[in-house]
Design a protein around this motif. Structure first.
Motif, PDB file in Angstrom:
ATOM      1  N   GLN A  66       0.671   8.324   4.951  1.00 26.79           N
ATOM      2  CA  GLN A  66       0.291   6.958   5.307  1.00 26.79           C
ATOM      3  C   GLN A  66       1.212   5.939   4.634  1.00 26.79           C
ATOM      4  OE1 GLN A  66      -1.761   5.952   7.682  1.00 26.79           O
ATOM      5  NE2 GLN A  66      -2.067   8.126   8.140  1.00 26.79           N
ATOM      6  N   SER A  67       1.609   6.209   3.407  1.00 29.09           N
ATOM      7  CA  SER A  67       2.549   5.323   2.717  1.00 29.09           C
ATOM      8  C   SER A  67       3.903   5.295   3.415  1.00 29.09           C
ATOM      9  CB  SER A  67       2.746   5.762   1.264  1.00 29.09           C
ATOM     10  OG  SER A  67       1.562   5.608   0.534  1.00 29.09           O
ATOM     11  N   LEU A  68       4.345   6.455   3.890  1.00 26.57           N
ATOM     12  CA  LEU A  68       5.619   6.522   4.611  1.00 26.57           C
ATOM     13  C   LEU A  68       5.541   5.783   5.942  1.00 26.57           C
ATOM     14  CD1 LEU A  68       6.616  10.210   3.876  1.00 26.57           C
ATOM     15  CD2 LEU A  68       7.745   8.150   3.007  1.00 26.57           C
ATOM     16  N   VAL A  69       4.420   5.903   6.632  1.00 22.03           N
ATOM     17  CA  VAL A  69       4.232   5.168   7.889  1.00 22.03           C
ATOM     18  C   VAL A  69       4.238   3.668   7.603  1.00 22.03           C
ATOM     19  CG1 VAL A  69       2.587   4.674   9.745  1.00 22.03           C
ATOM     20  CG2 VAL A  69       3.045   7.047   9.082  1.00 22.03           C
ATOM     21  N   ALA A  70       3.493   3.242   6.588  1.00 21.34           N
ATOM     22  CA  ALA A  70       3.410   1.818   6.242  1.00 21.34           C
ATOM     23  C   ALA A  70       4.765   1.253   5.831  1.00 21.34           C
ATOM     24  CB  ALA A  70       2.385   1.618   5.124  1.00 21.34           C
ATOM     25  N   LEU A  71       5.602   2.087   5.234  1.00 19.34           N
ATOM     26  CA  LEU A  71       6.932   1.659   4.816  1.00 19.34           C
ATOM     27  C   LEU A  71       7.734   1.099   5.995  1.00 19.34           C
ATOM     28  CD1 LEU A  71       9.258   1.642   2.679  1.00 19.34           C
ATOM     29  CD2 LEU A  71       9.700   4.015   3.335  1.00 19.34           C
ATOM     30  N   HIS A  72       7.484   1.598   7.179  1.00 22.90           N
ATOM     31  CA  HIS A  72       8.264   1.230   8.365  1.00 22.90           C
ATOM     32  C   HIS A  72       7.597   0.175   9.242  1.00 22.90           C
ATOM     33  CE1 HIS A  72      11.227   4.351   7.617  1.00 22.90           C
ATOM     34  NE2 HIS A  72      10.200   5.053   7.181  1.00 22.90           N
ATOM     35  N   GLU A  73       6.369  -0.206   8.923  1.00 24.73           N
ATOM     36  CA  GLU A  73       5.658  -1.181   9.753  1.00 24.73           C
ATOM     37  C   GLU A  73       6.395  -2.514   9.783  1.00 24.73           C
ATOM     38  OE1 GLU A  73       1.621  -1.410   8.412  1.00 24.73           O
ATOM     39  OE2 GLU A  73       1.160   0.609   9.131  1.00 24.73           O
ATOM     40  N   GLY A  74       6.595  -3.016  10.985  1.00 23.90           N
ATOM     41  CA  GLY A  74       7.229  -4.314  11.166  1.00 23.90           C
ATOM     42  C   GLY A  74       8.742  -4.309  11.060  1.00 23.90           C
ATOM     43  N   LEU A  75       9.338  -3.147  10.845  1.00 25.50           N
ATOM     44  CA  LEU A  75      10.794  -3.073  10.731  1.00 25.50           C
ATOM     45  C   LEU A  75      11.433  -2.751  12.079  1.00 25.50           C
ATOM     46  CD1 LEU A  75      11.222  -0.979   7.449  1.00 25.50           C
ATOM     47  CD2 LEU A  75      11.263  -3.463   7.712  1.00 25.50           C
ATOM     48  N   SER A  76      12.620  -3.280  12.294  1.00 29.10           N
ATOM     49  CA  SER A  76      13.398  -2.889  13.465  1.00 29.10           C
ATOM     50  C   SER A  76      13.838  -1.438  13.282  1.00 29.10           C
ATOM     51  CB  SER A  76      14.629  -3.784  13.610  1.00 29.10           C
ATOM     52  OG  SER A  76      15.535  -3.547  12.538  1.00 29.10           O
ATOM     53  N   GLU A  77      14.310  -0.816  14.343  1.00 29.47           N
ATOM     54  CA  GLU A  77      14.794   0.558  14.224  1.00 29.47           C
ATOM     55  C   GLU A  77      15.948   0.636  13.225  1.00 29.47           C
ATOM     56  OE1 GLU A  77      16.491   4.267  16.920  1.00 29.47           O
ATOM     57  OE2 GLU A  77      15.857   2.434  17.914  1.00 29.47           O
ATOM     58  N   GLU A  78      16.840  -0.345  13.271  1.00 35.60           N
ATOM     59  CA  GLU A  78      17.976  -0.364  12.346  1.00 35.60           C
ATOM     60  C   GLU A  78      17.511  -0.466  10.894  1.00 35.60           C
ATOM     61  OE1 GLU A  78      21.992  -2.964  11.325  1.00 35.60           O
ATOM     62  OE2 GLU A  78      20.795  -3.492  13.069  1.00 35.60           O
ATOM     63  N   ASP A  79      16.579  -1.368  10.630  1.00 39.89           N
ATOM     64  CA  ASP A  79      16.076  -1.523   9.267  1.00 39.89           C
ATOM     65  C   ASP A  79      15.285  -0.292   8.822  1.00 39.89           C
ATOM     66  OD1 ASP A  79      17.251  -3.994   8.896  1.00 39.89           O
ATOM     67  OD2 ASP A  79      15.458  -5.120   9.471  1.00 39.89           O
ATOM     68  N   VAL A  94      15.971   2.020   5.561  1.00 37.82           N
ATOM     69  CA  VAL A  94      14.940   2.351   4.567  1.00 37.82           C
ATOM     70  C   VAL A  94      14.902   3.857   4.334  1.00 37.82           C
ATOM     71  CG1 VAL A  94      12.439   2.431   4.218  1.00 37.82           C
ATOM     72  CG2 VAL A  94      13.525   0.302   4.871  1.00 37.82           C
ATOM     73  N   TRP A  95      14.995   4.659   5.417  1.00 39.12           N
ATOM     74  CA  TRP A  95      15.016   6.126   5.263  1.00 39.12           C
ATOM     75  C   TRP A  95      16.200   6.548   4.410  1.00 39.12           C
ATOM     76  CZ3 TRP A  95      11.114   8.928   5.323  1.00 39.12           C
ATOM     77  CH2 TRP A  95      10.177   8.970   6.340  1.00 39.12           C
ATOM     78  N   ALA A  96      17.361   5.957   4.695  1.00 39.30           N
ATOM     79  CA  ALA A  96      18.566   6.321   3.938  1.00 39.30           C
ATOM     80  C   ALA A  96      18.415   5.946   2.462  1.00 39.30           C
ATOM     81  CB  ALA A  96      19.792   5.633   4.540  1.00 39.30           C
ATOM     82  N   LYS A  97      17.896   4.764   2.200  1.00 37.40           N
ATOM     83  CA  LYS A  97      17.712   4.334   0.815  1.00 37.40           C
ATOM     84  C   LYS A  97      16.718   5.249   0.095  1.00 37.40           C
ATOM     85  CE  LYS A  97      16.745   0.291  -2.031  1.00 37.40           C
ATOM     86  NZ  LYS A  97      16.479  -1.155  -2.029  1.00 37.40           N
ATOM     87  N   LEU A  98      15.617   5.587   0.765  1.00 38.66           N
ATOM     88  CA  LEU A  98      14.625   6.480   0.170  1.00 38.66           C
ATOM     89  C   LEU A  98      15.239   7.849  -0.114  1.00 38.66           C
ATOM     90  CD1 LEU A  98      11.734   7.051  -0.752  1.00 38.66           C
ATOM     91  CD2 LEU A  98      11.182   7.621   1.627  1.00 38.66           C
ATOM     92  N   ALA A  99      16.027   8.368   0.829  1.00 45.92           N
ATOM     93  CA  ALA A  99      16.664   9.670   0.636  1.00 45.92           C
ATOM     94  C   ALA A  99      17.596   9.644  -0.573  1.00 45.92           C
ATOM     95  CB  ALA A  99      17.435  10.072   1.892  1.00 45.92           C
ATOM     96  N   LEU A 100      18.364   8.574  -0.728  1.00 46.04           N
ATOM     97  CA  LEU A 100      19.284   8.472  -1.862  1.00 46.04           C
ATOM     98  C   LEU A 100      18.533   8.330  -3.186  1.00 46.04           C
ATOM     99  CD1 LEU A 100      22.045   6.233  -0.280  1.00 46.04           C
ATOM    100  CD2 LEU A 100      22.215   8.667  -0.871  1.00 46.04           C
TER     101      LEU A 100
END
Length: 64
Positions: free
Chosen positions: A18-31, A35-41
């Motif tokens: 649920q936290s991962l889903v919420a992380l992306h709420e309201g973001l464009s596909e690019e953003d 966020v995925w890339a930053k989290l992975a790093l």
């Protein structure tokens, strides 16, 4: 050297999802991809073992 853990090893996985889903709420596909890339790093830095990270990359890649 640590080995990559591929068996379930996480408590509260539903809450984390649920936290991962919420992380992306309201973001464009690019953003969202940024966020995925930053989290992975950040997580790779936390792991700190290049061999484990490389094994995770190989495990995550779809079979050809």
């Amino acid at each position: 050297m640590s080995a990559l853990t591929l068996t379930p090893n996480l408590n509260g996985h539903d809450d984390l999802y649920q936290s991962l889903v919420a992380l992306h709420e309201g973001l464009s596909e690019e953003d969202s991809l940024k966020v995925w890339a930053k989290l992975a790093l950040l997580l790779a830095n936390q792991i700190g073992d290049r061999r484990v990270i490389e094994a995770a990359i190989a495990a995550a890649r779809p079979a050809a």
